[in-house]
Design a protein around this motif. Structure first.
Motif, short mmCIF file in Angstrom:
data_model
loop_
_atom_site.label_atom_id
_atom_site.label_comp_id
_atom_site.label_asym_id
_atom_site.label_seq_id
_atom_site.Cartn_x
_atom_site.Cartn_y
_atom_site.Cartn_z
N MET A 136 46.91 19.86 42.93
CA MET A 136 46.51 19.43 41.57
C MET A 136 46.14 17.95 41.56
O MET A 136 45.15 17.54 40.93
N ASP A 137 46.90 17.12 42.25
CA ASP A 137 46.60 15.68 42.34
C ASP A 137 45.19 15.46 42.90
O ASP A 137 44.41 14.66 42.37
N LEU A 138 44.88 16.18 43.97
CA LEU A 138 43.58 16.02 44.64
C LEU A 138 42.44 16.56 43.77
O LEU A 138 41.32 16.03 43.80
N MET A 139 42.74 17.59 42.97
CA MET A 139 41.72 18.11 42.04
C MET A 139 41.47 17.10 40.91
O MET A 139 40.32 16.87 40.52
N ARG A 140 42.55 16.50 40.40
CA ARG A 140 42.40 15.51 39.33
C ARG A 140 41.59 14.31 39.78
O ARG A 140 40.85 13.72 39.01
N ARG A 141 41.74 13.96 41.05
CA ARG A 141 40.99 12.81 41.60
C ARG A 141 39.55 13.19 41.97
O ARG A 141 38.83 12.37 42.55
N VAL A 143 38.56 14.96 44.32
CA VAL A 143 38.37 14.97 45.78
C VAL A 143 38.25 16.41 46.27
O VAL A 143 37.42 16.73 47.11
N LEU A 144 39.11 17.27 45.71
CA LEU A 144 39.16 18.66 46.15
C LEU A 144 38.38 19.53 45.17
O LEU A 144 38.74 19.67 44.01
N LYS A 145 37.28 20.11 45.67
CA LYS A 145 36.44 20.99 44.84
C LYS A 145 36.60 22.43 45.35
O LYS A 145 36.44 22.69 46.54
N LEU A 146 36.90 23.35 44.41
CA LEU A 146 37.21 24.72 44.79
C LEU A 146 36.07 25.69 44.46
O LEU A 146 36.26 26.91 44.47
N THR A 147 34.88 25.15 44.21
CA THR A 147 33.74 25.98 43.78
C THR A 147 33.28 26.97 44.86
O THR A 147 32.66 27.98 44.56
N ASN A 148 33.58 26.66 46.12
CA ASN A 148 33.11 27.50 47.22
C ASN A 148 34.20 28.41 47.78
O ASN A 148 33.99 29.11 48.77
N VAL A 149 35.39 28.37 47.15
CA VAL A 149 36.53 29.13 47.67
C VAL A 149 36.33 30.63 47.43
O VAL A 149 36.08 31.07 46.31
N LYS A 150 36.46 31.39 48.51
CA LYS A 150 36.29 32.85 48.44
C LYS A 150 37.61 33.59 48.63
O LYS A 150 37.69 34.80 48.41
N PHE A 151 38.64 32.86 49.08
CA PHE A 151 39.94 33.47 49.34
C PHE A 151 41.05 32.55 48.82
O PHE A 151 41.06 31.36 49.13
N VAL A 152 41.97 33.12 48.03
CA VAL A 152 43.15 32.38 47.58
C VAL A 152 44.39 33.14 48.03
O VAL A 152 44.50 34.35 47.79
N VAL A 153 45.31 32.43 48.70
CA VAL A 153 46.58 33.05 49.12
C VAL A 153 47.72 32.32 48.41
O VAL A 153 47.81 31.09 48.45
N LEU A 154 48.57 33.08 47.75
CA LEU A 154 49.80 32.53 47.17
C LEU A 154 50.96 33.05 48.02
O LEU A 154 51.28 34.24 47.96
N ASP A 155 51.55 32.19 48.83
CA ASP A 155 52.64 32.62 49.71
C ASP A 155 53.98 32.27 49.07
O ASP A 155 54.12 31.22 48.44
#
Length: 535
Positions: A136-141, A143-155
């Motif tokens: 979340m910190d990196l998204m707020r800054r 820096v981290l863009k998730l527009t190209n993410v095709k897989f999400v894993v919640l472990d």
């Protein structure tokens, strides 16, 4: 004949299969066998399985089979984990699975240099592993863009809910395209998991559950020894020497470990043979025949090779290394304690494996008791006792009589020395490992050397929360790092009791900890902090 590699039947990429072979695995665990083919179809999956069943390899092998390293620098997969320790473990495992894939994988978590993590992300990554807070910190800054993410894993999704990450998880999922594949792994199925599934997973999601119904044999007594990695082999030798084991199986995780331990033990004159899939069928059958006859004291084996071993007189099973999943642990120790005889199972662990051992206890509903590593004095007493017993057996059988005339010819004043010298020669023959110290220093909590508790730089504090409040070591570390702004290195030993916890904190930051953390909440439990009395 080679033992068949069943991973090859699951549909994984050649690069991933090659890496799995390097890791020494040839038979998938139950969750891997059931989940991998489903995950490869692209549907959303809830995988229900206990910690330590091989979940990381299950989802990691699929991600790395589907992902091709990209030049656009944006991540294609994100793996969320509740704690930084678990995130780091997943990152290490993903690097091993992706050894030949070429994907760039990075790990982000709180309490470490965010600027360094930002630089890594800007260079371009394919897979990001992280804790929800740092992501979340990196998204707020931005820096981290998730527009190209095709897989999400919640472990360990249930743990993330317990730690209050549900809003963070939902915020992250909302930033990822709906066409993604969502993979959720959880040991339990609380209502919050079902809510995430309803809101953020496709309607055709699959639920793959592997629930351990097995418990360990009641006739097997289980013990563990906590050591530094460098003392693992000497500890093994000490256990064998003090117990005077006649028939046992030593388990290693990989074929490479089996070969290394076998070579070291044979050099030290132990009567052992290796048992793994790279040995010919003929060789394995001959080895097993010798073992059943008792001409070999120990088999050193991998889990896969041991599945074909059915020997009733095995007295000891020693886990030189813990297996990759709980199911294999149950199979291992089931090799002893047969036909109503009592068996013994020893596990040699390092401090970082303690949590997995506790998980085994919970799932198998058994007790694994901590034991003290035998001293050289105890080994000597055991060996001499066994030697005297063997001499008495020879006398009872009358096998000594043809030498009595020779003994009568010895000068009576030299007889005691002569007998002692013979016993010494036999005793030396019985010792294998070249011991140079009486005791092995037990490892506890930090792998590197002296216990931090003995360090004069630390002050012990008392915190009014314990295991009954469901707090864990990782939560305690994250709490102090985030609330007090201290480093992980400022925290020493953490001793969680039922209603309270003792923590060693570096003296230079104790006041900071008390000021910022007193009357704050860990896992929804408001705590009070006091400087502890050492007694």
């Amino acid at each position: 004949m080679m033992i068949e590699n069943k991973f090859e039947q699951l549909g994984l990429s050649n690069e991933v299969l090659k890496a799995i072979e390097d890791m020494g695995f040839s038979k998938p665990s139950q969750i891997q066998e059931e989940a991998i083919p489903v995950l490869l179809t692209g549907v959303d999956v809830i995988g229900q399985a206990q910690t330590g069943t091989g979940k990381t390899l299950a989802f990691g092998s699929v991600l790395l089979s589907k992902i091709n390293p990209s030049n656009d620098k944006l991540p294609q997969a994100i793996i969320l984990s509740p704690t930084r320790e678990l995130a780091m473990q997943i990152h290490e495992e993903m690097n091993r699975i992706g050894k030949y894939n070429g994907s760039k994988i990075t790990c982000v978590y709180g309490g470490s240099d965010i600027e360094k993590q930002i630089r890594t992300i800007k260079k371009g990554i394919d897979i990001i592993v992280g804790t929800p807070g740092r992501v979340m910190d990196l998204m707020r800054r931005k820096v981290l863009k998730l527009t190209n993410v095709k897989f999400v894993v919640l472990d360990e999704a249930d743990e993330m809910l317990n730690m209050g990450f549900v809003e963070d998880i939902e915020t992250i999922l909302e930033k990822v395209d709906d066409s993604r594949q969502t993979i959720l792994f959880s040991a339990t199925m609380p209502a919050g998991i079902k809510k995430i599934a309803q809101n953020y997973m496709h309607d055709d999601f699959r639920h793959v559950a592997v629930l351990s119904k097995q418990t360990t044999a009641t006739s097997v007594k289980q013990f563990y020894y906590e050591v530094r990695q460098k003392d693992r082999f000497e500890t093994l030798c000490r256990l064998i020497d003090v117990a005077n084991v006649k028939t046992g199986i030593i388990f290693c995780r990989t074929k490479r470990s089996v070969d290394e331990v076998t070579e070291q033990m044979q050099q030290a004159n132990y009567n052992v043979e290796a048992m793994h899939g790279d040995l010919s069928q003929n060789h394995r059958m001959n080895t097993l025949r010798k073992f059943k006859k008792g001409t070999i004291n120990f088999l050193i084996a991998t889990d896969v090779a041991a599945r074909g071993i059915d020997v009733e007189n095995v007295t000891h099973v020693i886990n030189y290394e813990l297996p990759q999943d709980i199911e294999s642990y149950v199979h291992r120790i089931g090799r002893t304690g047969r036909a109503d005889k009592e068996g013994l199972a020893y596990s040699i662990i390092t401090p970082k494996e303690k949590n997995f051992l506790r998980q085994i206890e919970r799932v198998t509903k058994s007790t694994i008791t901590k034991a003290v590593i035998p001293t050289l004095q105890e080994i000597s007493e055991a060996k001499i006792g066994a030697l005297v017993s063997d001499v008495e057996d020879v006398i009872l059988a009358g096998n000594h009589k043809k030498f009595k005339q020779l003994v009568n010819e010895i000068d009576p004043t030299l007889l005691a020395d002569f007998t002692a010298a013979l016993l010494y020669m036999n005793y030396q023959d019985q010792l294998g490992y070249n011991y140079t110290r009486d005791k092995i220093q037990e490892a506890s909590g930090n792998e590197g050397g002296k216990s931090k508790r003995n360090n004069k730089d630390f002050t012990r504090i008392f915190v009014t929360a314990g295991s009954m409040d469901r707090i864990k070591v990782s939560q305690v570390i994250n709490f102090f790092v985030s609330k007090a702004g201290i480093k992980k290195e400022d925290i020493g030993e953490i001793d969680i009791k039922r209603k309270f916890t003792f923590i060693d904190i570096k003296k230079k930051v104790v006041n900071k900890v008390v000021k910022n953390c007193n009357k704050q909440k860990i896992n929804n439990r408001k705590i009070e902090i006091e400087i502890a009395n050492r007694k």
